[in-house]
Design an enzyme around this catalytic site. Structure first.
Site, PDB file in Angstrom:
ATOM      1  N   SER A  72       0.883  -1.124  -0.053  1.00  0.00           N
ATOM      2  CA  SER A  72       0.017  -0.120   0.005  1.00  0.00           C
ATOM      3  C   SER A  72       0.893   1.240  -0.001  1.00  0.00           C
ATOM      4  CB  SER A  72      -1.048  -0.040   1.094  1.00  0.00           C
ATOM      5  OG  SER A  72      -1.449   1.243   1.376  1.00  0.00           O
TER       6      SER A  72
ATOM      7  N   GLY B 114      -3.687   3.772   0.980  1.00  0.00           N
ATOM      8  CA  GLY B 114      -4.358   3.963   2.129  1.00  0.00           C
ATOM      9  C   GLY B 114      -5.617   5.111   1.786  1.00  0.00           C
TER      10      GLY B 114
ATOM     11  N   ASN C  12       9.603   8.183   4.275  1.00  0.00           N
ATOM     12  CA  ASN C  12       8.600   8.646   3.693  1.00  0.00           C
ATOM     13  C   ASN C  12       7.730   9.297   4.688  1.00  0.00           C
ATOM     14  OD1 ASN C  12       5.660   7.721   3.482  1.00  0.00           O
ATOM     15  ND2 ASN C  12       7.010   6.015   3.491  1.00  0.00           N
TER      16      ASN C  12
ATOM     17  N   GLY D 249       2.067  11.357   4.816  1.00  0.00           N
ATOM     18  CA  GLY D 249       0.921  11.878   5.598  1.00  0.00           C
ATOM     19  C   GLY D 249      -0.274  11.198   5.196  1.00  0.00           C
TER      20      GLY D 249
ATOM     21  N   ASN E  38      -6.481  -0.610   1.019  1.00  0.00           N
ATOM     22  CA  ASN E  38      -5.997  -0.065   2.391  1.00  0.00           C
ATOM     23  C   ASN E  38      -6.575   1.154   2.724  1.00  0.00           C
ATOM     24  OD1 ASN E  38      -3.884   1.637   3.971  1.00  0.00           O
ATOM     25  ND2 ASN E  38      -2.798  -0.349   4.112  1.00  0.00           N
TER      26      ASN E  38
ATOM     27  N   CYS F   1      -1.942   4.867  11.768  1.00  0.00           N
ATOM     28  CA  CYS F   1      -2.461   6.109  11.457  1.00  0.00           C
ATOM     29  C   CYS F   1      -2.261   6.885  12.769  1.00  0.00           C
ATOM     30  CB  CYS F   1      -3.720   6.081  10.829  1.00  0.00           C
ATOM     31  SG  CYS F   1      -4.075   4.965   9.549  1.00  0.00           S
TER      32      CYS F   1
ATOM     33  N   LYS G 235      -2.777  -4.533   9.302  1.00  0.00           N
ATOM     34  CA  LYS G 235      -1.208  -4.243   8.989  1.00  0.00           C
ATOM     35  C   LYS G 235      -0.690  -3.893  10.308  1.00  0.00           C
ATOM     36  CE  LYS G 235       1.538  -2.209   5.660  1.00  0.00           C
ATOM     37  NZ  LYS G 235       1.605  -1.332   4.233  1.00  0.00           N
TER      38      LYS G 235
ATOM     39  N   ASN H 108       4.748  -2.629   8.467  1.00  0.00           N
ATOM     40  CA  ASN H 108       4.666  -1.391   7.943  1.00  0.00           C
ATOM     41  C   ASN H 108       6.074  -0.656   8.297  1.00  0.00           C
ATOM     42  OD1 ASN H 108       3.564   1.326   7.290  1.00  0.00           O
ATOM     43  ND2 ASN H 108       1.784   0.677   8.452  1.00  0.00           N
TER      44      ASN H 108
END
Lengths: 256, 302, 302, 256
Positions: free
Chosen positions: B20, B45, B68, B71, B98, B129, B164, B191
């Site tokens: 993703s 996502g 990365n 955001g 995702n 998140c 995930k 992740n």
């Protein structure tokens, strides 16, 4: 169609401190357009990401691309020692390029600042217009000015005043009392901001080429975005992808 | 020779999928690879509403990898369903969406909308998140928070749920067990690892967000370890990822216990990575006379 | 130009030291580098009694790094004090002894014996050792366990204590705060990240212990992030380490908040690394006209 | 004294499948001894650790070292494409080497198995004794046997029987009814175990060269240890460092 392939170095020479000039043989030259860029992949396994470099010139036979780049790190340092016959992986052709037609038969400024100068060359070759080419350098270590003089009147500005107008490209435009109907530009952000303001005052369109750190170069990773005035058609937010929606934007579209 | 693998009742033609956020919704890379040859495409996502994401610079290179901090910029679920799913529906590959959010309610809204889209085979829940309710801590870094969001989403999801997992935890098995206990159908890991880069000449952070998620070959040993530990701890199928650059890397995850693998950052290095890895897994199975791909899952000795 | 830096009241002639376990007790590398030019030598972890360590293979290479599972083989504190300390005493560098154990009592025994050796300037406590009482979990992965061992050892230690933090945790600042609250005098981080490598052709683990500690340039971004987060969270001086290969890497840790740095795996790649990095830091300070090294500590902007 | 320096490739050729033969010019040759090894560092930035390779031969002038190695991964694959004039970083000289004096004027076996054969060459050159050289290969793709024939009687064993005795080196010793007072050997662990047993039965000393994954190569990291019968003087436990206390051990000292 975008593709990644192996190119062969035809020649390389140094133009100025940290500035190198390399011709590579690649099929990508067939469809390349001014203002587009390619990504080069260093062989150094500690590096991962491709290095985006703007297309400076396309040969007549459209079998080779010229790139003029500055050494900024491990990747470009590696490129700078490539010799004729060496191979390099390239991804291209990337980005939208300059809207050449918008300048047709008009009085245009081609403004390049520092390492933003190279894309102006192929643009100058293809643009049928009254070309006023304004180039900004740090010092009198000029490069590409001779190539560009063949396609229009060249005005130079240097930060230290050692050549042409002392100051930046806007100073050179004022000092020489220049005027235009359209602007094409590439260079550092402060210069592009000044051009954006100038174009708004003069109420003329300015097509500026932007730079940003990239990962994929093809619009997938959303690493290289620029804020946009309106909601962007693809992102559905106020962000456009410099690598695919750009690198060239009409100055009014972007918040820089 | 049979490359098929099954994740939560969904059979993939081969075990190679995209990670993703590294493959958009497939459109960009469809110029380079035939999406029909992928086991599945995992979309970037998506939240209930569009997200603007972080300021730039958003990416930076590190030794053998990258950071990365995009955001989670995304166009919102409606655009994804109107534009991206119809595009992917044209191809003979499984679609995995995702899902991200700032609150459990955000997630639920997305999960419910996707329930009406039969073309979507599986949902992958990004629990890394930012969690507004629990401050900076992500859902994926506390077992109880992970348990709660998983069981909540199970109530609303029509498709099987892949949770995930974040690698930024003390004990990955604790998180895996919490997800399993809450009814997760599968797990994907890892992740990105939280990293940082400082430009010593400018004395500034390399990315605007200061910290970023690290991916690429550099993180592979940590990912393989976590996949192995997780496979020992739970019965759920695992999608392994983290720095996979070639078929041998992919097989390393599979021997460790993964039923499928995702290719992430390496799509940026070599846009043909995914299909080259499918081919490489075939070659490996031929060389070692492995008839069924499933025989390789967790097949490391000792 | 002043390269001096101070850790818990001990002033080092420069901020470059060696990472425990990568430099023996200095003897082996004294053939390559002049130990008089190092800020400090940190010895290989030592326990109250000799440890046999793990079976081989104990090391494996990974992308941009390595895994090791030596198992803290060591000759025991008595041999260290009779043989290694006298050797190091000949040099004009600070001696830091890394201490390991399986129980708090093990640590106390070593710490008390070292209290009688004035040549030892600082003690570094390796809390990533297996903790018999708490099963497989290391002292360094639970804040309360870290608090307990730190406060216990403070009662018995004559020298200042550097607690070496494990990066295999959800929140490094929670561990740093626990150590600070318990009276630690300094922190060093990061210890190795737990990783794994599988030989896909033999279908076997690359190292006998299955998992190993990962070090090398590949882990640097994670280490820099943790050093920065820790420097923001506590007042203790920090010794930064994790994949430092050159002076720019060292300065990255210093700008993030480290008062000194340790060179680990790169000693294996380039036995001259330590002194080349001292030289490189001098060059950086000259180039940017930095009079005092201490002005660089935590000097990243924004 | 151990040091890391840059060596220059003098020549390279392939001897057999995956087996390469390279001469490098290096000052290290001055003090090198048979049974010692050097570490080579790949340029590939994804690799980190030095590759230990045994010294096969030292030239008369002691200005160059010969290494014969097998391709086992990224590093050795890189080495195998080096051409004359290329440079490579080397660390050396490492390890104790064979106790040549122990064989003086005796009937000795020099036993090499596969990629354990190379160190036997320099040993054979320096050893003044009645040399019986026993070499084990997988197949009839032999290498270094011609070089070795100049220094003693060579007996060959191949797993597939395509050359010499069918079987391993011990089979060749039996089949040829050979006998010795001292053994020097290098090769795979099963071969070394067989030699250890044989030496115990015959009550003769056997000096065997061991291999293990290494990180530092200089005795600091304790990565490459072998179990010892007695407590080791340095480690104070039943482990010796192959890189510094070895690679050569008297078979009775180690538990293999």
């Amino acid at each position: 169609m975008k593709q990644k392939q192996t190119a062969t170095v035809r020649s390389q020479r140094q133009l100025a401190a940290q500035i190198f000039d390399m011709w590579i043989e690649t099929e990508l030259a067939g469809e390349a357009a001014p203002g587009q860029f390619i990504c080069l992949y260093p062989k150094d396994k500690s590096t991962l990401l491709p290095r985006p470099i703007s297309i400076c010139e396309i040969n007549e036979e459209r079998t080779a691309l010229r790139i003029v780049y500055r050494i900024t790190g491990k990747g470009t340092t590696e490129f700078s020692v490539y010799k004729q016959g060496d191979t390099v992986s390239v991804l291209g052709n990337l980005g939208n390029g300059f809207p050449v037609a918008k300048g047709k038969e008009k009085r245009v400024f081609l403004i390049g600042g520092g390492i933003g100068i190279p894309p102006m060359l192929q643009l100058a070759k293809e643009l049928q217009a009254q070309k006023q080419i304004v180039l900004g350098y740090r010092s009198n270590e000029l490069f590409l000015h001779n190539d560009l003089e063949r396609y229009g009147q060249v005005y130079v500005a240097t930060e230290d005043g050692s050549a042409g107008t002392k100051g930046n490209v806007m100073d050179a435009i004022r000092e020489n009392g220049l005027d235009a109907d359209v602007i094409f530009a590439c260079g550092p952000m402060p210069m592009l901001r000044a051009i954006k303001r100038y174009a708004e005052e003069k109420k003329i369109p300015a097509y500026i080429s932007l730079e940003e750190h990239m990962a994929c170069g093809v619009g997938a990773c959303l690493g290289c975005v620029v804020k946009t005035k309106e909601v962007d058609h693809h992102s559905n937010v106020h962000n456009a992808r410099i690598c695919t929606d750009g690198p060239v934007f009409e100055a009014g579209e972007v918040e820089i | 020779m049979n490359l098929k693998t099954t994740i939560a009742g969904v059979t993939l033609q081969n075990p190679v999928m995209t990670a993703s956020g590294t493959f958009g919704s497939g459109m960009e890379y469809s110029e380079f690879v035939d999406l029909n040859r992928l086991g599945a495409v995992v979309t970037k996502g998506v939240a209930n509403v569009p997200w603007q994401g972080n300021p730039t610079p958003r990416v930076a290179e590190v030794y053998g990898g990258m950071l990365n901090a995009i955001g989670l910029q995304n166009p919102g679920i409606d655009v994804l369903m109107e534009r991206d799913i119809p595009f992917l529906r044209q191809y003979n590959t499984k679609i995995i969406v995702n899902v991200c959010g700032k609150t459990v309610e955000d997630y639920i809204e997305v999960v419910e909308k996707l329930g009406d889209e039969p073309a979507v085979a599986l949902l992958e829940i990004n629990v890394s998140c930012p969690n507004v309710k629990e401050g900076a801590i992500a859902f994926g870094q506390k077992a109880d928070a992970l348990y709660n969001i998983t069981s909540e989403l199970k109530k609303h999801a029509r498709q099987p749920l892949i949770m995930k997992l974040s690698p930024n935890v003390t004990d990955i098995t604790e998180m895996a067990k919490a997800a399993e206990a809450a009814g997760a159908d599968a797990l994907s890991l890892i992740n990105t690892l939280t990293g940082m880069k400082i430009d010593v000449h400018k004395r500034k952070f390399a990315i605007a967000n200061k910290t970023g998620g690290m991916s690429g070959p550099a993180i592979k040993p940590i990912a393989v370890r976590m996949v192995y530990q997780t496979a020992q701890a739970v019965k759920l199928p695992i999608i392994g990822m983290g720095g996979i650059a070639n078929a041998e890397d992919a097989i390393e995850f599979i021997l460790a216990g993964a039923s499928a693998v995702s290719i992430g950052a390496m799509n940026f290095v070599n846009p043909y990575s995914t299909i080259e890895i499918v081919k490489g897994i075939e070659d490996y199975m031929k060389k070692y006379k492995v008839e069924n791909f499933s025989d390789l899952i967790g097949a490391v000795e000792g």
